[in-house]
Scaffold this motif. Structure first.
Motif, PDB file in Angstrom:
ATOM      1  N   LEU A 115      41.976  38.955  35.932  1.00 41.66           N
ATOM      2  CA  LEU A 115      40.566  39.141  37.150  1.00 41.66           C
ATOM      3  C   LEU A 115      41.556  38.722  38.466  1.00 41.66           C
ATOM      4  N   SER A 116      40.944  39.301  39.878  1.00 43.64           N
ATOM      5  CA  SER A 116      41.890  38.816  40.308  1.00 43.64           C
ATOM      6  C   SER A 116      40.308  37.758  40.943  1.00 43.64           C
ATOM      7  N   TRP A 117      40.480  37.408  41.656  1.00 41.98           N
ATOM      8  CA  TRP A 117      39.340  36.273  42.488  1.00 41.98           C
ATOM      9  C   TRP A 117      39.826  36.486  44.201  1.00 41.98           C
ATOM     10  N   PRO A 118      38.542  36.914  45.135  1.00 41.42           N
ATOM     11  CA  PRO A 118      38.899  37.187  46.292  1.00 41.42           C
ATOM     12  C   PRO A 118      39.376  35.573  46.813  1.00 41.42           C
ATOM     13  N   ARG A 119      40.379  35.060  48.302  1.00 37.81           N
ATOM     14  CA  ARG A 119      40.401  33.656  48.265  1.00 37.81           C
ATOM     15  C   ARG A 119      39.969  33.552  49.192  1.00 37.81           C
ATOM     16  N   GLY A 120      39.466  32.087  49.400  1.00 39.68           N
ATOM     17  CA  GLY A 120      39.080  31.607  50.542  1.00 39.68           C
ATOM     18  C   GLY A 120      37.221  32.170  50.115  1.00 39.68           C
ATOM     19  N   SER A 121      36.293  32.624  49.292  1.00 43.67           N
ATOM     20  CA  SER A 121      34.999  33.071  49.607  1.00 43.67           C
ATOM     21  C   SER A 121      34.321  32.207  48.535  1.00 43.67           C
ATOM     22  N   SER A 122      33.706  33.151  48.513  1.00 44.71           N
ATOM     23  CA  SER A 122      31.938  31.985  47.129  1.00 44.71           C
ATOM     24  C   SER A 122      32.251  32.856  45.858  1.00 44.71           C
ATOM     25  N   ASN A 123      32.755  32.936  46.089  1.00 40.88           N
ATOM     26  CA  ASN A 123      33.225  34.130  43.879  1.00 40.88           C
ATOM     27  C   ASN A 123      31.516  34.933  44.274  1.00 40.88           C
ATOM     28  N   ALA A 124      31.092  34.375  45.216  1.00 39.55           N
ATOM     29  CA  ALA A 124      29.460  35.079  44.762  1.00 39.55           C
ATOM     30  C   ALA A 124      29.715  36.723  45.044  1.00 39.55           C
ATOM     31  N   ASP A 125      30.958  37.174  45.672  1.00 40.46           N
ATOM     32  CA  ASP A 125      30.672  39.489  46.244  1.00 40.46           C
ATOM     33  C   ASP A 125      31.684  39.456  44.434  1.00 40.46           C
ATOM     34  N   GLY A 126      32.121  38.883  43.366  1.00 46.45           N
ATOM     35  CA  GLY A 126      32.988  38.995  41.886  1.00 46.45           C
ATOM     36  C   GLY A 126      34.683  39.610  42.467  1.00 46.45           C
ATOM     37  N   ALA A 127      34.993  39.873  41.140  1.00 41.14           N
ATOM     38  CA  ALA A 127      36.594  39.595  41.424  1.00 41.14           C
ATOM     39  C   ALA A 127      36.491  41.363  40.728  1.00 41.14           C
ATOM     40  N   THR A 128      38.243  41.361  41.236  1.00 47.01           N
ATOM     41  CA  THR A 128      38.318  42.857  40.857  1.00 47.01           C
ATOM     42  C   THR A 128      39.237  42.922  38.998  1.00 47.01           C
ATOM     43  N   LEU A 129      38.850  43.682  38.497  1.00 46.77           N
ATOM     44  CA  LEU A 129      39.479  43.558  37.733  1.00 46.77           C
ATOM     45  C   LEU A 129      40.033  44.845  37.185  1.00 46.77           C
ATOM     46  N   VAL A 130      41.514  44.222  36.384  1.00 44.33           N
ATOM     47  CA  VAL A 130      42.772  45.290  36.548  1.00 44.33           C
ATOM     48  C   VAL A 130      42.626  45.791  34.790  1.00 44.33           C
ATOM     49  N   LEU A 131      42.630  46.933  34.976  1.00 47.01           N
ATOM     50  CA  LEU A 131      42.829  47.572  33.646  1.00 47.01           C
ATOM     51  C   LEU A 131      44.124  48.314  32.706  1.00 47.01           C
ATOM     52  N   ARG A 132      44.969  48.057  32.223  1.00 47.77           N
ATOM     53  CA  ARG A 132      45.084  48.899  31.420  1.00 47.77           C
ATOM     54  C   ARG A 132      45.012  50.116  30.668  1.00 47.77           C
ATOM     55  N   CYS A 133      45.710  50.758  31.062  1.00 48.34           N
ATOM     56  CA  CYS A 133      45.001  51.815  30.217  1.00 48.34           C
ATOM     57  C   CYS A 133      45.538  53.308  29.127  1.00 48.34           C
TER      58      CYS A 133
END
Length: 171
Positions: free
Chosen positions: A61-79
């Protein structure tokens, strides 16, 4: 003057689950990968929509820097091989399923990892054990005096299973 009671000590000889025993080792690794807890990993089969519950696994899970994290994270999936295009196309549905499970916006975007995931790679097929003729004869001789046929057969199966365990250990 009230008596001070000694503090209650924690028992160290009680049974604990494997998940609780390994939590101290696993949780720091998951935190480095961006996961706050083990829920998304352990409950992935219930969270992800089919067929992604079997063909994909969360990697990071990659969280955006410098934000309140209210926008959500980027999930990296292995397929699994051959599933990446389908998973990328259905990324909004995967994110919606995760957010629905947790009840808030956890995942904003879904990306794919370059590292593949091979489903069933943890499952190892064991070849059936074939006892030797001497073992079969030995177990048969030990159970020949049992009059009840069903009991004799059950004892033979048990004897062969126990002898196979001891033969496997001696290898």
């Amino acid at each position: 003057m009230p008596r001070d009671e000694p503090p209650e000590y924690k028992r160290r000889n009680k049974a604990v689950s494997v998940a609780d025993a390994l939590a101290g080792a696993i949780d720091p690794v998951l935190r480095k990968r961006g996961f706050a807890g083990r829920d998304i990993i352990t409950h992935w089969a219930a969270i992800a929509p089919p067929p992604f519950d079997r063909t994909c696994r969360p990697d990071k899970l990659s969280w955006p820097r410098g934000s309140s994290n209210a926008d959500g994270a980027t999930l990296v999936l292995r397929c699994a091989p051959g599933q990446a295009l389908f998973a990328q196309h259905e990324a909004p549905a995967i994110a919606a399923a995760i957010n629905r499970y947790f009840g808030y916006v956890l995942v904003k975007d879904v990306r794919l990892s370059a590292e593949p995931f091979t489903p069933g790679s943890a499952v190892k097929a064991q070849k059936p054990f074939q006892p030797s003729q001497s073992t079969i004869a030995k177990v048969g001789k030990q159970t020949e005096k049992v009059e009840d046929g069903d009991l004799r057969e059950a004892l033979q199966v048990l004897g062969l299973a126990l002898s196979s365990r001891s033969e496997r250990r001696s290898r």
